[in-house]
Design an enzyme around this catalytic site. Structure first.
Site, PDB file in Angstrom:
ATOM      1  N   HIS A 275       0.860  -1.206   0.000  1.00  0.00           N
ATOM      2  CA  HIS A 275       0.000   0.000   0.000  1.00  0.00           C
ATOM      3  C   HIS A 275       0.887   1.245   0.000  1.00  0.00           C
ATOM      4  CE1 HIS A 275      -3.415   2.510   0.592  1.00  0.00           C
ATOM      5  NE2 HIS A 275      -3.729   2.222   1.841  1.00  0.00           N
TER       6      HIS A 275
ATOM      7  N   HIS B 158      -2.225  -2.150  -9.713  1.00  0.00           N
ATOM      8  CA  HIS B 158      -3.226  -1.490  -8.856  1.00  0.00           C
ATOM      9  C   HIS B 158      -4.515  -2.307  -8.887  1.00  0.00           C
ATOM     10  CE1 HIS B 158      -5.756   1.630  -7.089  1.00  0.00           C
ATOM     11  NE2 HIS B 158      -4.623   2.168  -6.667  1.00  0.00           N
TER      12      HIS B 158
ATOM     13  N   ASP C  49       2.948   5.471  -6.677  1.00  0.00           N
ATOM     14  CA  ASP C  49       4.188   5.331  -5.896  1.00  0.00           C
ATOM     15  C   ASP C  49       5.436   5.216  -6.746  1.00  0.00           C
ATOM     16  OD1 ASP C  49       2.063   3.542  -3.829  1.00  0.00           O
ATOM     17  OD2 ASP C  49       3.154   5.318  -3.185  1.00  0.00           O
TER      18      ASP C  49
HETATM   19  C1  SDX Z   1      -1.339   2.193  -3.342  1.00  0.00           C
HETATM   20  O1  SDX Z   1      -6.112   0.921  -3.298  1.00  0.00           O
HETATM   21  C2  SDX Z   1      -5.588   2.059  -3.515  1.00  0.00           C
HETATM   22  O2  SDX Z   1      -6.223   2.978  -4.012  1.00  0.00           O
HETATM   23  C3  SDX Z   1      -4.161   2.204  -3.073  1.00  0.00           C
HETATM   24  C4  SDX Z   1      -3.466   3.513  -3.444  1.00  0.00           C
HETATM   25  C5  SDX Z   1      -4.080   4.670  -2.725  1.00  0.00           C
HETATM   26  O3  SDX Z   1      -3.939   5.806  -3.226  1.00  0.00           O
HETATM   27  O4  SDX Z   1      -4.629   4.470  -1.616  1.00  0.00           O
HETATM   28  O5  SDX Z   1      -3.564   3.724  -4.846  1.00  0.00           O
HETATM   29  C6  SDX Z   1      -1.987   3.504  -3.064  1.00  0.00           C
HETATM   30  O6  SDX Z   1      -1.321   1.361  -2.487  1.00  0.00           O
HETATM   31  C7  SDX Z   1      -0.785   1.930  -4.718  1.00  0.00           C
HETATM   32  C8  SDX Z   1      -0.246   0.465  -4.863  1.00  0.00           C
HETATM   33  C9  SDX Z   1       1.186   0.456  -4.319  1.00  0.00           C
HETATM   34  N1  SDX Z   1       1.695  -0.938  -4.229  1.00  0.00           N
HETATM   35  C10 SDX Z   1       2.670  -1.370  -5.022  1.00  0.00           C
HETATM   36  O7  SDX Z   1       3.177  -0.722  -5.941  1.00  0.00           O
HETATM   37  C11 SDX Z   1       3.169  -2.778  -4.669  1.00  0.00           C
HETATM   38  C12 SDX Z   1       3.267  -3.610  -5.944  1.00  0.00           C
HETATM   39  N2  SDX Z   1       1.914  -3.851  -6.462  1.00  0.00           N
HETATM   40  C13 SDX Z   1       1.249  -5.083  -6.084  1.00  0.00           C
HETATM   41  O8  SDX Z   1       1.548  -5.543  -4.800  1.00  0.00           O
HETATM   42  C14 SDX Z   1      -0.215  -5.134  -6.513  1.00  0.00           C
HETATM   43  O9  SDX Z   1      -0.267  -4.678  -7.786  1.00  0.00           O
HETATM   44  C15 SDX Z   1      -1.253  -4.398  -5.691  1.00  0.00           C
HETATM   45  C16 SDX Z   1      -1.192  -4.788  -4.256  1.00  0.00           C
HETATM   46  C17 SDX Z   1      -1.081  -2.922  -5.822  1.00  0.00           C
HETATM   47  C18 SDX Z   1      -2.608  -4.778  -6.264  1.00  0.00           C
HETATM   48  O10 SDX Z   1      -2.806  -6.074  -5.989  1.00  0.00           O
HETATM   49  P1  SDX Z   1      -4.141  -6.864  -6.467  1.00  0.00           P
HETATM   50  O11 SDX Z   1      -5.138  -5.985  -7.113  1.00  0.00           O
HETATM   51  O12 SDX Z   1      -4.578  -7.720  -5.340  1.00  0.00           O
HETATM   52  O13 SDX Z   1      -3.640  -7.686  -7.646  1.00  0.00           O
HETATM   53  P2  SDX Z   1      -2.830  -9.004  -7.528  1.00  0.00           P
HETATM   54  O14 SDX Z   1      -1.774  -8.858  -6.482  1.00  0.00           O
HETATM   55  O15 SDX Z   1      -3.775 -10.149  -7.394  1.00  0.00           O
HETATM   56  O16 SDX Z   1      -2.130  -9.040  -8.963  1.00  0.00           O
HETATM   57  C19 SDX Z   1      -2.813  -9.543 -10.081  1.00  0.00           C
HETATM   58  C20 SDX Z   1      -1.736 -10.303 -10.833  1.00  0.00           C
HETATM   59  C21 SDX Z   1      -1.046 -11.361  -9.976  1.00  0.00           C
HETATM   60  O17 SDX Z   1      -0.622 -12.378 -10.850  1.00  0.00           O
HETATM   61  P3  SDX Z   1      -1.586 -13.702 -10.991  1.00  0.00           P
HETATM   62  O18 SDX Z   1      -1.807 -14.241  -9.584  1.00  0.00           O
HETATM   63  O19 SDX Z   1      -2.889 -13.203 -11.604  1.00  0.00           O
HETATM   64  O20 SDX Z   1      -0.817 -14.625 -11.886  1.00  0.00           O
HETATM   65  O21 SDX Z   1      -0.702  -9.383 -11.236  1.00  0.00           O
HETATM   66  C22 SDX Z   1       0.506  -9.739 -10.610  1.00  0.00           C
HETATM   67  C23 SDX Z   1       0.187 -10.673  -9.446  1.00  0.00           C
HETATM   68  O22 SDX Z   1       1.258 -11.589  -9.220  1.00  0.00           O
HETATM   69  N3  SDX Z   1       1.113  -8.511 -10.126  1.00  0.00           N
HETATM   70  C24 SDX Z   1       2.383  -8.176 -10.257  1.00  0.00           C
HETATM   71  C25 SDX Z   1       2.495  -6.894  -9.683  1.00  0.00           C
HETATM   72  N4  SDX Z   1       1.311  -6.512  -9.222  1.00  0.00           N
HETATM   73  C26 SDX Z   1       0.453  -7.505  -9.482  1.00  0.00           C
HETATM   74  N5  SDX Z   1       3.441  -8.828 -10.803  1.00  0.00           N
HETATM   75  C27 SDX Z   1       4.616  -8.177 -10.752  1.00  0.00           C
HETATM   76  N6  SDX Z   1       4.810  -6.947 -10.220  1.00  0.00           N
HETATM   77  C28 SDX Z   1       3.762  -6.281  -9.688  1.00  0.00           C
HETATM   78  N7  SDX Z   1       3.952  -5.078  -9.163  1.00  0.00           N
END
Ligand code: SDX
Length: 431
Positions: free
Chosen positions: A266, A307, A365
């Site tokens: 997050h 996201h 971010d």
């Molecule tokens: C913020 O919610 C908000 O609005 C948050 C925010 C706010 O203003 O409040 O926008 C702020 O938190 C932004 C996000 C910051 N986090 C990161 O940058 C960390 C890296 N990102 C991931 O951890 C992830 O993308 C999330 C947590 C942001 C979103 O996760 P989801 O929606 O639960 O999606 P997921 O983890 O299930 O991913 C879907 C797929 C997965 O692969 P499969 O299981 O479908 O095979 O995409 C892949 C994930 O493995 N994936 C990534 C990835 N993010 C998702 N693979 C590689 N690198 C990534 N960054």
């Protein structure tokens, strides 16, 4: 609301109808509040991928269009035409302030920027190398111990003064958390400076000389605050709402929000993203990390990418990249190694089929760490900056929750998959 309905056909039970609610923008919602009573069934939605937790008028996100609206205004227009306190006024009151309202609000906030001298003593209980977010959780939570006279939150005036107090004091507390790690003295707020310039004075000024804020850098940080102000029902905002639904005071709720925001998935992602860029070190190693991000057996994720809602570009990331560019240019850092590495990483990732297929784009971010580092903000403070700005959204969402006529304590149910009911065996017979 529309008269449309959803009919659920359950084996062994007749069809059951549920009303469909239509929003101003976004997805229609099936109102399932009577599902348990009518059918004895719950819904299961771990992570809340398909669940609207509340009605809200504050912020709207269109993940497909990459659109973010605060009270109906596009973030791009607010970032260009307003300052952060105008946006705070908008989020709280629902309308942008006129000139006299803007001046009055800025003056009100100025008159609440100091913290109680006793609060400063809380810091000395922490080690100097404590993570500033740990300090923020403790000190902000303690604020409620100082304001007994305005804790009846059914009273709009008490809610308003709490909003003004915490919006005004967050910059002071964040700057104190930073100064404490450096061993430098805390800086008192200056009422001759505007909100963001005053924050930079408290962060980077010392008692030895008068801090002269750079207007280009102040404007850049002010826009960063605007971009982080609110984001509908993200994890930390949902935490604040759930904590507030029990009647907990807003300072304790904000402290809970800060704790949730700290996580690397997050708000902690900006700190993690900069650490990732430092670890990658050179464009020649980008391919290695892209491969790791795609490897199912590797827990590594590309920090600052992806996201839950945005399945197109995060509009804040575009604006943040421009702010980053402006700051680096102002500081003569156009050839900043990390910025060039970040842009190359973004270019390669956006051309990679894995990221395209999974709709993974840079989020807010991705660039914020680079620009904050250029502004002189240490990595460990990045999420504190995020929390400072998001406090406006958290307080606004908290107030919307407790003034909602449908408000009740949030108490989700579960899908129990534990042991079936059984009897306790006497100790002597247990194997
Ligand atoms: C913020 O919610 C908000 O609005 C948050 C925010 C706010 O203003 O409040 O926008 C702020 O938190 C932004 C996000 C910051 N986090 C990161 O940058 C960390 C890296 N990102 C991931 O951890 C992830 O993308 C999330 C947590 C942001 C979103 O996760 P989801 O929606 O639960 O999606 P997921 O983890 O299930 O991913 C879907 C797929 C997965 O692969 P499969 O299981 O479908 O095979 O995409 C892949 C994930 O493995 N994936 C990534 C990835 N993010 C998702 N693979 C590689 N690198 C990534 N960054």
């Amino acid at each position: 609301m529309s008269e449309r309905k959803a009919t659920l056909n359950i084996e062994g039970q007749g069809p059951v109808d549920f009303p469909i609610m239509s929003p101003t923008h976004g997805n229609d919602c099936i109102d399932i509040r009577t599902l348990g009573g009518k059918t004895g069934l719950f819904t299961y939605d771990s992570g809340f991928l398909s669940t609207a937790s509340c009605k809200s008028k504050i912020t709207f996100i269109d993940g497909d269009k990459g659109e973010l609206l605060y009270r109906g205004y596009p973030i791009e227009q607010l970032a260009e035409n307003c300052n952060f306190l105008e946006v705070a006024y908008l989020l709280k009151n629902g309308e942008l302030p006129n000139a006299s309202q803007k001046t009055a609000f800025e003056d009100t906030i100025k008159n609440h920027t100091m913290v109680h001298e006793q609060l400063a003593k809380f810091f000395s209980g922490f080690r100097r190398d404590a993570h500033p977010m740990a300090v923020m959780v403790g000190v902000v939570g303690a604020l409620s111990a100082f304001y007994h006279e305005a804790m009846d939150f059914s009273d709009a005036e008490h809610r308003s003064i709490s909003f003004n107090r915490i919006i005004a004091k967050m910059p002071t507390i964040v700057a104190m958390a930073y100064k404490y790690t450096t061993g430098q003295p805390f800086m008192y707020p200056r009422n001759d400076l505007d909100y963001t310039a005053n924050f930079m004075h408290m962060m980077f000024g010392t008692p030895c000389e008068t801090y002269k804020p750079n207007p280009v850098l102040v404007r850049a940080l002010d826009i960063i605050f605007t971009l982080h102000a609110d984001h509908e029902q993200n994890a930390s905002t949902s935490t604040v709402r759930l904590a507030g639904s029990s009647g907990a005071n807003p300072f304790a709720c904000i402290s809970a929000g800060i704790a949730c925001l700290w996580g690397p998935a997050h708000g902690g992602a900006n700190e993690a993203c900069l650490q990732m860029l430092e670890e990658i070190g050179d464009v020649s190693r980008v391919g290695e990390y892209i491969a790791r991000a795609k490897d199912k057996n590797d827990s590594f994720k590309l920090m600052g990418f992806g996201h839950r809602v945005y399945k197109n570009f995060d509009p804040r990331a575009k604006l943040m990249r421009q702010v980053c560019n402006d700051v680096l240019k102002e500081l003569g850092l156009e050839n900043d190694r990390l910025f060039k590495l970040a842009m190359e990483l973004e270019k390669i990732a956006l051309e990679d089929p894995y990221f395209v297929e999974k709709k993974l784009y840079p989020n807010v971010d991705f660039y914020s760490g680079i620009v904050q580092k250029a502004l002189g903000i240490p990595t460990s403070m990045f999420t504190c900056i995020f929390a400072l700005a998001r406090t406006v959204g958290w307080m606004t969402q908290w107030e919307e929750m407790i003034t909602d006529p449908e408000y009740k304590i949030g108490r989700p149910r579960q899908l129990y998959i534990g042991a079936a009911k059984r009897d306790v065996a006497p100790l002597a017979s247990r194997k």
